[in-house]
Design an enzyme around this catalytic site. Structure first.
Site, PDB file in Angstrom:
ATOM      1  N   ASP A 199       3.859  -6.400   3.893  1.00  0.00           N
ATOM      2  CA  ASP A 199       3.463  -5.331   4.813  1.00  0.00           C
ATOM      3  C   ASP A 199       3.707  -5.739   6.256  1.00  0.00           C
ATOM      4  O   ASP A 199       3.048  -5.250   7.165  1.00  0.00           O
ATOM      5  CB  ASP A 199       1.981  -4.993   4.567  1.00  0.00           C
ATOM      6  CG  ASP A 199       1.574  -3.678   5.208  1.00  0.00           C
ATOM      7  OD1 ASP A 199       2.451  -2.887   5.568  1.00  0.00           O
ATOM      8  OD2 ASP A 199       0.354  -3.455   5.352  1.00  0.00           O
ATOM      9  N   ASP A 238       6.217   1.523   6.331  1.00  0.00           N
ATOM     10  CA  ASP A 238       4.874   0.929   6.273  1.00  0.00           C
ATOM     11  C   ASP A 238       4.060   1.784   5.315  1.00  0.00           C
ATOM     12  O   ASP A 238       3.522   2.796   5.712  1.00  0.00           O
ATOM     13  CB  ASP A 238       4.280   0.897   7.671  1.00  0.00           C
ATOM     14  CG  ASP A 238       2.839   0.422   7.692  1.00  0.00           C
ATOM     15  OD1 ASP A 238       2.390  -0.123   6.679  1.00  0.00           O
ATOM     16  OD2 ASP A 238       2.175   0.615   8.726  1.00  0.00           O
ATOM     17  N   GLU A 276      -5.010   2.038   2.759  1.00  0.00           N
ATOM     18  CA  GLU A 276      -5.073   0.853   3.617  1.00  0.00           C
ATOM     19  C   GLU A 276      -5.168   1.250   5.074  1.00  0.00           C
ATOM     20  O   GLU A 276      -5.873   0.629   5.860  1.00  0.00           O
ATOM     21  CB  GLU A 276      -3.824  -0.010   3.390  1.00  0.00           C
ATOM     22  CG  GLU A 276      -3.858  -1.379   4.069  1.00  0.00           C
ATOM     23  CD  GLU A 276      -3.197  -1.424   5.434  1.00  0.00           C
ATOM     24  OE1 GLU A 276      -3.191  -2.489   6.052  1.00  0.00           O
ATOM     25  OE2 GLU A 276      -2.704  -0.375   5.918  1.00  0.00           O
ATOM     26  N   GLU A 277      -4.455   2.310   5.443  1.00  0.00           N
ATOM     27  CA  GLU A 277      -4.366   2.694   6.853  1.00  0.00           C
ATOM     28  C   GLU A 277      -5.697   3.185   7.412  1.00  0.00           C
ATOM     29  O   GLU A 277      -5.858   3.277   8.619  1.00  0.00           O
ATOM     30  CB  GLU A 277      -3.301   3.782   7.043  1.00  0.00           C
ATOM     31  CG  GLU A 277      -1.888   3.338   6.688  1.00  0.00           C
ATOM     32  CD  GLU A 277      -1.288   2.370   7.703  1.00  0.00           C
ATOM     33  OE1 GLU A 277      -1.975   2.033   8.682  1.00  0.00           O
ATOM     34  OE2 GLU A 277      -0.144   1.958   7.488  1.00  0.00           O
ATOM     35  N   HIS A 293       0.822  -1.216   0.000  1.00  0.00           N
ATOM     36  CA  HIS A 293       0.000   0.000   0.000  1.00  0.00           C
ATOM     37  C   HIS A 293       0.855   1.265   0.000  1.00  0.00           C
ATOM     38  O   HIS A 293       1.907   1.326   0.630  1.00  0.00           O
ATOM     39  CB  HIS A 293      -1.024  -0.001   1.144  1.00  0.00           C
ATOM     40  CG  HIS A 293      -0.477   0.043   2.534  1.00  0.00           C
ATOM     41  ND1 HIS A 293      -0.231   1.215   3.194  1.00  0.00           N
ATOM     42  CD2 HIS A 293      -0.147  -0.938   3.408  1.00  0.00           C
ATOM     43  CE1 HIS A 293       0.222   0.959   4.414  1.00  0.00           C
ATOM     44  NE2 HIS A 293       0.297  -0.352   4.568  1.00  0.00           N
ATOM     45  N   ASP A 312      -0.252   4.487   0.837  1.00  0.00           N
ATOM     46  CA  ASP A 312      -0.547   5.494   1.861  1.00  0.00           C
ATOM     47  C   ASP A 312       0.239   5.208   3.123  1.00  0.00           C
ATOM     48  O   ASP A 312       0.731   4.093   3.334  1.00  0.00           O
ATOM     49  CB  ASP A 312      -2.047   5.494   2.186  1.00  0.00           C
ATOM     50  CG  ASP A 312      -2.519   4.165   2.742  1.00  0.00           C
ATOM     51  OD1 ASP A 312      -2.283   3.126   2.085  1.00  0.00           O
ATOM     52  OD2 ASP A 312      -3.097   4.137   3.834  1.00  0.00           O
ATOM     53  N   HIS A 369       4.107   3.671  12.441  1.00  0.00           N
ATOM     54  CA  HIS A 369       3.131   4.680  12.867  1.00  0.00           C
ATOM     55  C   HIS A 369       3.697   5.623  13.923  1.00  0.00           C
ATOM     56  O   HIS A 369       2.946   6.191  14.706  1.00  0.00           O
ATOM     57  CB  HIS A 369       1.832   4.043  13.401  1.00  0.00           C
ATOM     58  CG  HIS A 369       1.116   3.195  12.392  1.00  0.00           C
ATOM     59  ND1 HIS A 369      -0.165   2.742  12.576  1.00  0.00           N
ATOM     60  CD2 HIS A 369       1.498   2.707  11.190  1.00  0.00           C
ATOM     61  CE1 HIS A 369      -0.536   2.018  11.530  1.00  0.00           C
ATOM     62  NE2 HIS A 369       0.471   1.972  10.678  1.00  0.00           N
TER      63      HIS A 369
HETATM   64 ZN   LIG Z   1       0.961  -1.329   6.382  1.00  0.00          ZN
END
Ligand SMILES: [Zn+2]
EC number: 3.4.11.4
Length: 443
Positions: A230, A173, A207-208, A112, A114, A413
């Site tokens: 991922d 990520d 995705e997030e 992904h 994003d 994150h």
């Molecule tokens: Zn991810």
């Protein structure tokens, strides 16, 4: 991905003593892989949960354009950025993957574009640490990646790490996954002796914020199996996720000016508070569970006297448990309503995603070939479970078995996020070996 934490499952298979262990023969261009990664993380692709647009932020389309152009430049003829900013492309099968007229299965590699809205993603300024010497890592704008808070660091001495400057997340990520897939594609094209079936490439958006599979057309993807790149660290195959439902409990009361409320006001806010208080507190909550234990989690309360709602999520590795949790919520809400004259309670439950395992069982090779590829590279794979969901949970539920693989991400994150280039190289080698094993299967 919205993983909370991960735990070893009991299902780690024994290594087959008959399996010949051969060293990796595929050379991955480390510096090219690193350059890619540094290029991708500099594009701001933070997902925006408040947006109704798809993708939710313009940078995702910008990165998609860059990736589409790079795929076209390495002669991926069908490279495409579609109207939803998803990137598609195919590395055609090598001749050697077709025997007796029967083609190999198509394998999709998914990542992904994003990044998480939980930390800033603008002006990412990546720092490369060659031959990490160990110890805490000070970041240029203050802050520290400490060994105490980052267990994985102690295993990475001597490796190449990429950190942030301390102001933003890194975006490993899942741009680590994207860089790995891009490098695999170019390596396959440059090395036609590496045997593989058709490889579909798909880069997704948002995705997030739970919208990663909204725009994926599985007929267009046309794959037998898919892998999301991922996961954290190295050598891990995520084979289970939570099964997940969402719930909303809406209490309707009666509002009137408080000066004349006697005998007339019915306070929905009180009912909502009573409901939350009456839910299990010492078991079955995120605060009290781990490993394979599920939970009921009231996470948002909003409203006022006239009407108040509680939003909850229900999580378990066993889908059947979710029905029990839903019943408990319903019983509790109805009891609160019965105890508060004039209150109405309305419960709605919606399905979110289902445990990966349920779909992977239908195609056991999705996991066994990923494991065999690790073993043939002389690495011991680990099966893990995720206390969360992945794009793969949703793809698997829609009928495309999709385990999740390690891609060298760490501390995701957060502004202390970092990635490990050596683990990204290993992941690329693993994917290439796995594609070879899939090419020996018949579609
Ligand atoms: Zn991810």
């Amino acid at each position: 991905m919205y993983r909370v934490s991960r735990h070893r499952s009991n299902a780690v298979p024994q290594k087959n003593p008959m399996q010949p262990v051969t060293p990796s023969t595929v050379m991955i261009d480390r510096s090219r892989l690193l350059d890619r990664f540094l290029r991708y993380v500099r594009v701001e692709t933070t997902a925006d949960p408040s947006s109704n647009l798809y993708p939710s932020s313009p940078g995702q389309r910008e990165l998609g354009q860059m990736l589409r152009d790079e795929l076209a430049a390495i002669s991926i003829l069908d490279a495409e950025l579609d109207e939803n900013a998803l990137v598609w492309g195919t590395v055609p099968a090598t001749d050697g993957s077709v025997s007796a007229g029967s083609p190999s299965p198509t394998v999709a590699m998914v990542a992904h574009m994003d990044t998480s809205p939980e930390a800033p993603g603008k002006d990412v300024n990546p720092q490369v640490i060659d031959a990490y010497a160990g110890g805490d890592i000070p970041l240029p704008s203050g802050g520290l990646i400490s060994v105490a808070k980052s267990e994985s660091l102690s295993d990475l001495v001597g490796k190449t790490l990429i950190t942030t400057d301390g102001r933003t997340l890194l975006g490993g990520d899942d741009k680590a996954g994207i860089a790995i897939i891009m490098e695999v594609a170019q390596t396959l094209i440059e090395n036609p002796h590496l045997v593989h079936g058709p490889v579909r490439i798909l880069f997704t958006c948002d995705e997030e914020i739970g919208r990663g599979t909204d725009k994926i057309d599985l007929r267009k993807l046309d794959a037998t199996v898919a892998y999301t790149l991922d996961g954290g660290g190295a050598g891990v195959i995520d084979v289970e996720t939570f099964s997940a439902d969402g719930a909303t409990v809406r209490f309707v009361g009666h509002n009137i000016h408080p000066s004349i409320g006697k005998g007339r006001m019915v306070n929905a806010l009180r009912a909502a508070a009573d409901f939350v208080s009456a839910l299990p507190r010492t078991t079955c909550t995120p605060e009290t569970t781990e490993d394979r234990e599920g939970f009921i989690h009231p996470h948002t309360i909003h409203g006022g006297v006239g009407e108040a709602s509680v939003d909850l999520i229900l999580r378990s590795f066993e889908s059947e448990d979710l029905a029990d949790y839903a019943r408990l919520i319903e019983t509790t809400a109805n009891q609160v309503a019965a105890d508060t004259p004039g209150i109405e309670a309305h419960v709605s439950i919606r399905q979110q995603y289902r445990n990966l395992r349920e779909g992977l069982d239908d195609l056991p090779e999705s996991v066994s070939l990923a494991e065999a590829a690790f073993e043939q590279l002389g690495r011991q794979p680990t099966r893990m479970i995720i206390r969360g969901g992945t794009d793969g949970s949703q793809l698997t539920e829609k009928g495309l078995p999709t385990p999740n693989l390690s891609s060298g991400q760490h501390n995701i994150h957060a502004v202390t996020e970092f990635a490990c280039l050596d683990e990204m190289v290993e992941a690329a080698q693993h994917v290439i070996k796995m594609l070879e094993l899939w090419s020996q299967q018949r579609a």
